[in-house]
Enzyme design. Structure first.
Site, PDB file in Angstrom:
ATOM      1  N   GLY A 126      89.770 110.922 139.641  1.00 61.96           N
ATOM      2  CA  GLY A 126      89.984 109.512 139.291  1.00 61.96           C
ATOM      3  C   GLY A 126      88.743 108.886 138.695  1.00 61.96           C
ATOM      4  O   GLY A 126      87.833 108.485 139.421  1.00 61.96           O
ATOM      5  N   GLY A 133      87.957 102.472 130.593  1.00 64.92           N
ATOM      6  CA  GLY A 133      88.671 103.599 129.983  1.00 64.92           C
ATOM      7  C   GLY A 133      87.680 104.427 129.189  1.00 64.92           C
ATOM      8  O   GLY A 133      86.948 105.246 129.755  1.00 64.92           O
ATOM      9  N   ILE A 159      96.093 108.242 136.933  1.00 67.42           N
ATOM     10  CA  ILE A 159      95.501 109.466 137.499  1.00 67.42           C
ATOM     11  C   ILE A 159      96.565 110.561 137.674  1.00 67.42           C
ATOM     12  O   ILE A 159      97.557 110.385 138.383  1.00 67.42           O
ATOM     13  CB  ILE A 159      94.767 109.166 138.831  1.00 67.42           C
ATOM     14  CG1 ILE A 159      93.777 107.996 138.626  1.00 67.42           C
ATOM     15  CG2 ILE A 159      94.059 110.419 139.349  1.00 67.42           C
ATOM     16  CD1 ILE A 159      92.789 108.161 137.487  1.00 67.42           C
ATOM     17  N   GLN A 336     110.305 116.633 111.039  1.00 66.14           N
ATOM     18  CA  GLN A 336     110.834 116.361 109.689  1.00 66.14           C
ATOM     19  C   GLN A 336     111.711 117.526 109.214  1.00 66.14           C
ATOM     20  O   GLN A 336     112.780 117.319 108.638  1.00 66.14           O
ATOM     21  CB  GLN A 336     109.650 116.147 108.728  1.00 66.14           C
ATOM     22  CG  GLN A 336     110.049 115.661 107.351  1.00 66.14           C
ATOM     23  CD  GLN A 336     110.546 114.217 107.370  1.00 66.14           C
ATOM     24  OE1 GLN A 336     110.291 113.484 108.307  1.00 66.14           O
ATOM     25  NE2 GLN A 336     111.295 113.843 106.349  1.00 66.14           N
ATOM     26  N   GLY A 340     117.718 114.901 111.016  1.00 59.41           N
ATOM     27  CA  GLY A 340     118.266 114.010 112.048  1.00 59.41           C
ATOM     28  C   GLY A 340     118.414 114.681 113.395  1.00 59.41           C
ATOM     29  O   GLY A 340     118.310 114.031 114.446  1.00 59.41           O
ATOM     30  N   GLU A 363      91.329 112.432 128.139  1.00 57.50           N
ATOM     31  CA  GLU A 363      90.010 113.108 128.141  1.00 57.50           C
ATOM     32  C   GLU A 363      89.161 112.636 126.972  1.00 57.50           C
ATOM     33  O   GLU A 363      88.414 113.411 126.382  1.00 57.50           O
ATOM     34  CB  GLU A 363      90.165 114.633 128.065  1.00 57.50           C
ATOM     35  CG  GLU A 363      90.970 115.183 129.196  1.00 57.50           C
ATOM     36  CD  GLU A 363      90.158 115.946 130.211  1.00 57.50           C
ATOM     37  OE1 GLU A 363      88.962 116.171 130.003  1.00 57.50           O
ATOM     38  OE2 GLU A 363      90.756 116.295 131.239  1.00 57.50           O
TER      39      GLU A 363
HETATM   40  C1  FAD Z   1      99.284 110.282 130.927  1.00 56.71           C
HETATM   41  C2  FAD Z   1      97.837 110.037 131.191  1.00 56.71           C
HETATM   42  C3  FAD Z   1      97.149 110.814 132.107  1.00 56.71           C
HETATM   43  C4  FAD Z   1      95.811 110.540 132.400  1.00 56.71           C
HETATM   44  N1  FAD Z   1      95.165 111.253 133.387  1.00 56.71           N
HETATM   45  C5  FAD Z   1      93.935 110.847 133.797  1.00 56.71           C
HETATM   46  C6  FAD Z   1      93.308 111.449 134.951  1.00 56.71           C
HETATM   47  O1  FAD Z   1      93.842 112.374 135.571  1.00 56.71           O
HETATM   48  N2  FAD Z   1      92.089 110.963 135.349  1.00 56.71           N
HETATM   49  C7  FAD Z   1      91.455 109.947 134.699  1.00 56.71           C
HETATM   50  O2  FAD Z   1      90.368 109.539 135.127  1.00 56.71           O
HETATM   51  N3  FAD Z   1      92.010 109.375 133.593  1.00 56.71           N
HETATM   52  C8  FAD Z   1      93.231 109.784 133.143  1.00 56.71           C
HETATM   53  N4  FAD Z   1      93.822 109.193 132.044  1.00 56.71           N
HETATM   54  C9  FAD Z   1      93.110 108.117 131.361  1.00 56.71           C
HETATM   55  C10 FAD Z   1      92.633 108.453 129.942  1.00 56.71           C
HETATM   56  O3  FAD Z   1      91.562 109.342 130.000  1.00 56.71           O
HETATM   57  C11 FAD Z   1      92.321 107.129 129.242  1.00 56.71           C
HETATM   58  O4  FAD Z   1      93.560 106.514 128.952  1.00 56.71           O
HETATM   59  C12 FAD Z   1      91.491 107.297 128.004  1.00 56.71           C
HETATM   60  O5  FAD Z   1      90.204 107.723 128.308  1.00 56.71           O
HETATM   61  C13 FAD Z   1      91.410 106.006 127.182  1.00 56.71           C
HETATM   62  O6  FAD Z   1      91.083 104.912 127.963  1.00 56.71           O
HETATM   63  P1  FAD Z   1      91.986 103.580 127.862  1.00 56.71           P
HETATM   64  O7  FAD Z   1      93.395 104.001 127.984  1.00 56.71           O
HETATM   65  O8  FAD Z   1      91.469 102.588 128.802  1.00 56.71           O
HETATM   66  O9  FAD Z   1      91.776 103.075 126.361  1.00 56.71           O
HETATM   67  P2  FAD Z   1      90.591 102.141 125.824  1.00 56.71           P
HETATM   68  O10 FAD Z   1      89.275 102.712 126.197  1.00 56.71           O
HETATM   69  O11 FAD Z   1      90.875 100.734 126.168  1.00 56.71           O
HETATM   70  O12 FAD Z   1      90.763 102.339 124.256  1.00 56.71           O
HETATM   71  C14 FAD Z   1      91.669 101.573 123.462  1.00 56.71           C
HETATM   72  C15 FAD Z   1      91.366 101.899 121.997  1.00 56.71           C
HETATM   73  O13 FAD Z   1      90.033 101.443 121.666  1.00 56.71           O
HETATM   74  C16 FAD Z   1      89.284 102.508 121.113  1.00 56.71           C
HETATM   75  N5  FAD Z   1      87.870 102.359 121.467  1.00 56.71           N
HETATM   76  C17 FAD Z   1      87.355 102.071 122.685  1.00 56.71           C
HETATM   77  N6  FAD Z   1      86.020 102.031 122.612  1.00 56.71           N
HETATM   78  C18 FAD Z   1      85.676 102.308 121.337  1.00 56.71           C
HETATM   79  C19 FAD Z   1      84.445 102.422 120.613  1.00 56.71           C
HETATM   80  N7  FAD Z   1      83.255 102.255 121.222  1.00 56.71           N
HETATM   81  N8  FAD Z   1      84.484 102.717 119.295  1.00 56.71           N
HETATM   82  C20 FAD Z   1      85.675 102.895 118.669  1.00 56.71           C
HETATM   83  N9  FAD Z   1      86.876 102.808 119.282  1.00 56.71           N
HETATM   84  C21 FAD Z   1      86.865 102.515 120.602  1.00 56.71           C
HETATM   85  C22 FAD Z   1      89.889 103.759 121.731  1.00 56.71           C
HETATM   86  O14 FAD Z   1      89.572 104.934 120.976  1.00 56.71           O
HETATM   87  C23 FAD Z   1      91.375 103.412 121.708  1.00 56.71           C
HETATM   88  O15 FAD Z   1      91.907 103.663 120.443  1.00 56.71           O
HETATM   89  C24 FAD Z   1      95.142 109.484 131.713  1.00 56.71           C
HETATM   90  C25 FAD Z   1      95.827 108.727 130.760  1.00 56.71           C
HETATM   91  C26 FAD Z   1      97.164 108.965 130.519  1.00 56.71           C
HETATM   92  C27 FAD Z   1      97.888 108.071 129.535  1.00 56.71           C
END
Ligand code: FAD
Length: 379
Positions: A126, A133, A159, A336, A340, A363
């Site tokens: 986690g 994020g 997570i 594609q 359909g 990741e």
């Molecule tokens: C199905 C699923 C499973 C997951 N499993 C885990 C897990 O087991 N453990 C865990 O810890 N996490 C997990 N995650 C979390 C995942 O790693 C995050 O969603 C990811 O790192 C992106 O963070 P965020 O969703 O908060 O997006 P944000 O960080 O809010 O990003 C939103 C957008 O802004 C862009 N952005 C942000 N900062 C910058 C910057 N400095 N420059 C340019 N662009 C930027 C991003 O690229 C993205 O396009 C999981 C997510 C999902 C959806």
């Protein structure tokens, strides 16, 4: 020395074994698991029996003691038919179990690894929080040391594997002092640790994704993983390795999409002939096959570097970025080619198409990979 591009017999055996399992056991249930958002307990049990839940963990701790390349091949083969099963294995191995192996002391390894590496129990990692994020260092979850116990308050988001019936623990990052982040193992079932219901998702629907909250959760001081304050460096290392898993998923998903499109193009007839005879379709398949070859080489090289004990962070980020985007192009092109029919639930390409997108987000997003690569380039 001449470079050797052949895989060893052992690697080929792992590919065949996992491919057979994927085709015989996963393919028949993948659509149903996805439709019902149902966690694949039965398959996890079978994967455990095959030794695929703790592949790179040494045998003395209950793992299979393979190299990273073997593991990447296994993840690729599973993703080829179903991403939910693949991410269940990959998150458990690379995010849940490896941190304890890499940073745990002997006592922690003996306590946790045998049940995790054997696949009897699952583990999660986690890191992500509602407000942390891509900026993972912005962790707000706090852990305070009081009377020989860590008292944890905060929450985690998205997570994987945290809330299954067989989950043993989650390792979380928490602020343990000023400018100090540490990793702490939280066993499932402790008081104050709440696991929200399974999240509804676009893809990876059979995998377990949860929001976690910690309200005055108490765990022993000894649950600290590695030295206090080293959490940031530890999770960067974990993410470097985890990127090889997700990159392998990108190759596997692209290969699966290609396989479906190739077969469909041979079967589907329009204008009096199979659509595979039209050059436009042939060129699409040729481009897909070419990119898959390139992506696979990148993943295997990153895994190989890791196995050599050499620096692999740049190559893992490059492989993750390239295969994430490659799988997007491949899934789109394959759908594609299905016309359909590809838009219909009963055609597996529609599931692969939905499962693909997260490979460009989890990741580390594509943008984060570019930031990591730029840093490696000295920028
Ligand atoms: C199905 C699923 C499973 C997951 N499993 C885990 C897990 O087991 N453990 C865990 O810890 N996490 C997990 N995650 C979390 C995942 O790693 C995050 O969603 C990811 O790192 C992106 O963070 P965020 O969703 O908060 O997006 P944000 O960080 O809010 O990003 C939103 C957008 O802004 C862009 N952005 C942000 N900062 C910058 C910057 N400095 N420059 C340019 N662009 C930027 C991003 O690229 C993205 O396009 C999981 C997510 C999902 C959806």
């Amino acid at each position: 020395m001449t470079p050797d591009y052949d895989l060893s017999e052992e690697h080929e055996l792992i590919r065949r074994t996992v491919r057979d399992f994927a085709v015989e056991r996963v393919v028949p249930v993948a659509e149903e698991l996805d439709r019902e958002h149902r966690f694949p307990y039965e398959l996890v049990g079978e994967l455990a029996e095959l030794g695929l839940m703790g592949m790179t963990i040494p045998e003395e701790y209950g793992g299979a003691g393979t190299d990273t390349l073997s593991y990447a091949i296994a993840v690729e083969e599973l993703t080829r038919v179903d991403s939910s099963v693949a991410i269940t294995v990959a998150a458990h191995h690379s995010l849940g179990t490896l941190p304890i192996f890499l940073f745990g002391n002997e006592e922690q390894k003996r306590e946790w690894l045998p049940q995790l590496a054997s696949g009897e129990k699952l583990a999660a990692f986690g890191l992500t929080e509602p407000d942390a994020g891509s900026d993972a260092g912005a962790t707000r979850t706090r852990a305070e040391l009081r009377d020989g116990e860590w008292v944890i308050n905060g929450s985690k988001m998205f997570i994987t594997n945290a809330g299954t019936d067989i989950t043993a623990c989650v390792t979380i990052t928490a602020v343990t002092g000023e400018d100090e982040i540490s990793n702490i193992i939280v066993p499932n079932g402790v008081q104050g640790y709440e696991i929200a219901p399974q999240m509804r998702k676009l893809g990876w629907r059979a995998s377990d994704t949860r929001e976690l909250s910690f309200r005055d959760v108490r765990v022993p001081e000894a649950n600290l993983l590695g030295p206090r304050g080293k959490g940031f460096q530890q999770f960067l290392e974990i993410l470097d390795g985890g990127r090889i898993s997700v990159a392998a998923m990108g190759v596997g998903l692209a290969q699966g999409a290609y396989d479906l499109a190739l077969q469909y193009a041979k079967d589907r007839r329009q204008f009096g002939r199979p659509i595979a005879e039209f050059q436009a379709v042939q060129f699409t398949l040729a481009d897909m096959a070419t990119e898959i070859e390139a992506g696979r080489s990148m993943v295997y090289k990153a895994a190989w570097l890791k196995d050599q004990g050499r620096a692999f962070g740049k190559e893992a980020a490059m492989a993750k970025l390239y295969t994430g985007e490659l799988s997007n192009r491949a899934a789109n092109a394959a759908l594609q080619i299905h016309g359909g029919y590809g838009f219909m639930d009963e055609f597996p390409i529609s599931r692969l198409y939905r499962d693909q997108k997260i490979l460009e987000i989890g990741e580390g997003t594509n943008e984060v990979q570019r930031m990591v690569i730029a840093k490696h380039l000295g920028l």
